[in-house]
Design an enzyme around this catalytic site. Structure first.
Site, PDB file in Angstrom:
ATOM      1  N   HIS A  87     -12.858  -3.577   2.322  1.00 37.12           N
ATOM      2  CA  HIS A  87     -11.434  -3.808   2.531  1.00 37.12           C
ATOM      3  C   HIS A  87     -11.014  -3.509   3.983  1.00 37.12           C
ATOM      4  CE1 HIS A  87      -7.024  -2.959   1.058  1.00 37.12           C
ATOM      5  NE2 HIS A  87      -7.068  -3.531   2.251  1.00 37.12           N
ATOM      6  N   HIS A 122      -3.300   1.536   8.485  1.00 30.73           N
ATOM      7  CA  HIS A 122      -4.335   0.810   7.753  1.00 30.73           C
ATOM      8  C   HIS A 122      -4.536  -0.550   8.402  1.00 30.73           C
ATOM      9  CE1 HIS A 122      -6.500  -1.434   4.806  1.00 30.73           C
ATOM     10  NE2 HIS A 122      -5.460  -2.175   4.486  1.00 30.73           N
ATOM     11  N   GLU A 157       0.834  -1.216   0.000  1.00 26.12           N
ATOM     12  CA  GLU A 157       0.000   0.000   0.000  1.00 26.12           C
ATOM     13  C   GLU A 157       0.865   1.261   0.000  1.00 26.12           C
ATOM     14  OE1 GLU A 157      -3.078  -0.026  -0.603  1.00 26.12           O
ATOM     15  OE2 GLU A 157      -3.913  -1.922   0.146  1.00 26.12           O
ATOM     16  N   HIS A 178      -7.811  -3.960   9.139  1.00 19.77           N
ATOM     17  CA  HIS A 178      -9.030  -4.616   8.643  1.00 19.77           C
ATOM     18  C   HIS A 178      -9.979  -4.962   9.802  1.00 19.77           C
ATOM     19  CE1 HIS A 178      -6.712  -6.446   4.878  1.00 19.77           C
ATOM     20  NE2 HIS A 178      -6.626  -5.122   4.936  1.00 19.77           N
TER      21      HIS A 178
END
Ligand code: 13P
Ligand code: ZN
Length: 238
Positions: free
Chosen positions: A206, A134, A111, A136
């Protein structure tokens, strides 16, 4: 250092929360030395070209997680799964200046396009932010599957109704980013435009991405928002 220790701690929290299956999630932190520090770090290997330029990141140093690294591994042995990359003076390439493993072999997170775009945005906006996180989180990802909440307005209305304290902890609310290919420049671009109005965004089907001046506070944004989503689903069941 202190930043590596804080990153190690947060990686452990992400794993314990169950938000980091396999290699899910990644982190970057701007660790550039102060403007008065003119020493040039040792660089390993040839400059690696970037597909697009980030002029405002010229000469900046970013601590980033390695591609494919597991948060549960990072929480035990952070240096092995972290590296520092330094952007070229034109902002169109980078070199690895440190990694706990072989710096020649260090590969930053897939990413990276999003992390670079957002880190550049921090500098252009001079908002004092240094961290991009980031991850999940189950409930937040589940929420992005529900057609009625696929907009910034409807999402925020729901979150505030469920968990009124959200307005205090996340005053600018949550942003919505429609599905785009993971690791793509397009995802980075869409995320930056959403971050003009929010400090945390959801990536459809996502995960989520949060920003802030320090890593523990950035983690808190995800934690508070996911709590609201969790309560929403518990209430659905009741
Ligand atoms: P990396 O292991 O390359 O950081 O990828 C994990 C991820 O969550 C991609 O969105
Ligand atoms: Zn992801």
């Amino acid at each position: 250092s202190e930043i590596i220790y804080a990153t190690q701690e947060v990686a452990g929290w992400l794993w314990e929360k169950g938000w980091a299956e396999k290699n899910a999630g990644n982190i970057s932190i701007n660790v550039s030395p102060s403007a008065t520090d003119k020493s040039s770090p040792k660089k390993y290997g040839n400059p690696r070209k970037l597909v697009c330029r980030f002029p405002a990141l010229a000469g900046q140093s970013l601590l980033v997680t390695a591609a494919g690294s597991r948060m549960r591994d990072l929480s035990r042995d952070p240096a092995q799964y972290l590296g520092i990359i330094r952007l070229s003076s034109r902002g169109d390439a980078y070199q690895v200046t440190w990694s706990g493993r072989d710096p020649f072999l260090f590969q930053p997170t897939s990413e990276l396009p999003s992390h670079l775009a957002i880190q550049e945005f921090f500098i252009i906006r001079r908002n004092g932010n240094k961290v991009v996180l980031h991850t999940h989180p189950d409930e937040l990802v589940a929420l992005t599957h529900l057609p009625v909440y696929k907009s910034t307005r409807d999402l925020n209305r729901l979150m505030r109704a469920i968990h009124p304290e959200i307005s205090y902890h996340i005053p600018r609310g949550v942003g919505w980013v429609p599905f785009l290919k993971p690791g793509s420049q397009a995802l980075g671009k869409a995320t930056v435009s959403t971050l003009l109005h929010h400090d945390i965004v959801l990536w459809e089907r996502h995960g989520c991405l949060a920003t802030g001046p320090d890593i523990a506070g950035t983690f808190d944004l995800v934690d508070v928002l996911n709590k609201a989503a969790k309560i929403f689903f518990l209430r659905c069941r009741a």
